[in-house]
Design a protein around this motif. Structure first.
Motif: not given
Length: 338
Positions: A200-203, A210-212, A176-181, A161-171
């Motif tokens: 671009h890719i979120i790696d 960036l993740v708090a 782990v960091l942000a939880g499932t909310n 939706f945001n025009g980017v893709t996800f590296d599976p490891k980043a997902m």
């Protein structure tokens, strides 16, 4: 499935009646927004979007609105909140509903109106005639907690939706960091997408930067270091938490909860329970069970029981002032190094 319903809505393959129920508020709200975007133009919203609280408004009034032609548009959209008559709950609704009128409407819905029942309840009363009738005639979506697989599908869809893709490891790291909310995940994915830019890719590096991290997620990392017997790194995280003015008693409580979860997952796994059964029994997300199961393999049952006893003893000493609070956790970590 939620994704099938969303695809149909986006393709404007619409039903005259929808029933959205369940306790995952984010999914209900997201479906509501998708329906609004698909059915109404911005200029139509003021005239052709209606909302009724069925705890205060009789159903027949909402149906009269549905049967009235749209003003300056092709379609009307009506959200009907709190249909308690679909549940077994005893309520103090201020109104009586003419459900026979609703049954008649369902047999021949107005072709220019779309009605959406918004039922924020874990269960509907399947014994009731009205529930059976509505489930038969409406497009039904149960908003329940997503499985790990569906959660990842949703994350991919949000990134797309945001025009980017996800590296599976980043997902995996983000979970782990942000939880499932879902509210938290949406915020983090949108923020990272804005940072990396469309196409671009979120790696992993992006997630790490960036993740708090909440206290719970910092503690999860600390426990992960304990499990891996990386005590120096665990101590470093602990000292960082103290610098952030986190209370030792709060840190101890979260560590204890995580260790107890690892023990419970190990025990239930020994009894033959699957991960989804464990998640249901302990009332936690299956992804948390999966992570705890991986950690449990690195501890013996006796080690976990011993650690839980040490943590309970430390909790007692903290609350009675028998020993310096900061030092108590440090000593537990140092003992694990031996």
């Amino acid at each position: 499935m939620i994704f099938d319903l969303w695809k149909k809505i986006k393709r404007k393959e619409l039903s005259p009646v929808y029933l959205l129920y369940g306790t995952e508020t984010f999914l209900i709200n997201e479906t509501k927004q998708l329906l609004t975007d698909a059915i109404l133009n911005e200029e139509d919203i003021e005239f052709n979007l209606s909302s009724f609280d069925l705890a205060e408004t009789p159903i027949e009034m909402a149906l009269e609105d549905a049967e009235t032609l749209p003003f300056m548009g092709e379609k009307k959209l009506l959200f009907l909140h709190n249909p308690h008559f679909l549940t077994a709950e005893k309520t103090k609704d201020k109104v009586e509903h003419n459900l026979a009128r609703l049954e008649t409407y369902l047999k021949e819905p107005a072709p220019y109106s779309i009605i959406v029942f918004m039922a924020p309840y874990e269960k509907l009363d399947e014994r009731k005639k009205m529930t059976k009738e509505l489930k038969k005639k409406a497009a039904v979506f149960e908003a329940k907690k997503l499985t790990e697989a569906d959660l990842k599908k949703w994350m991919v869809a949000r990134a797309d939706f945001n025009g980017v893709t996800f590296d599976p490891k980043a997902m995996d790291l983000l979970l782990v960091l942000a939880g499932t909310n879902l509210f938290m995940l949406t915020s983090e994915i949108d923020k990272m997408a804005l940072y990396v830019g469309r196409g671009h890719i979120i790696d992993v590096k992006t997630v790490e930067s960036l993740v708090a991290r909440s206290l719970e997620q910092n503690i999860f990392t600390l426990v992960d270091k304990i499990v891996g017997r990386k005590i120096e790194e665990a101590l470093r995280i602990y000292y960082d938490l103290l610098k952030l003015n986190e209370e030792p008693i709060k840190i101890l409580a979260v560590i204890t909860n995580q260790i107890r979860l690892i023990y419970q997952v190990k025990e239930l796994g020994k009894r033959g329970y699957g991960q989804n059964q464990i998640a249901s029994h302990l009332k936690v997300h299956p992804f948390r069970v999966k992570l705890a199961a991986g950690q449990a393999r690195k501890f013996s049952e006796d080690e976990l029981i011993g650690l839980i006893k040490q943590l309970a003893e430390a909790d007692y000493k903290m609350k009675t002032g028998a020993m310096n609070k900061e030092l108590l956790i440090e000593l537990i970590l140092l003992k694990l190094q031996q």
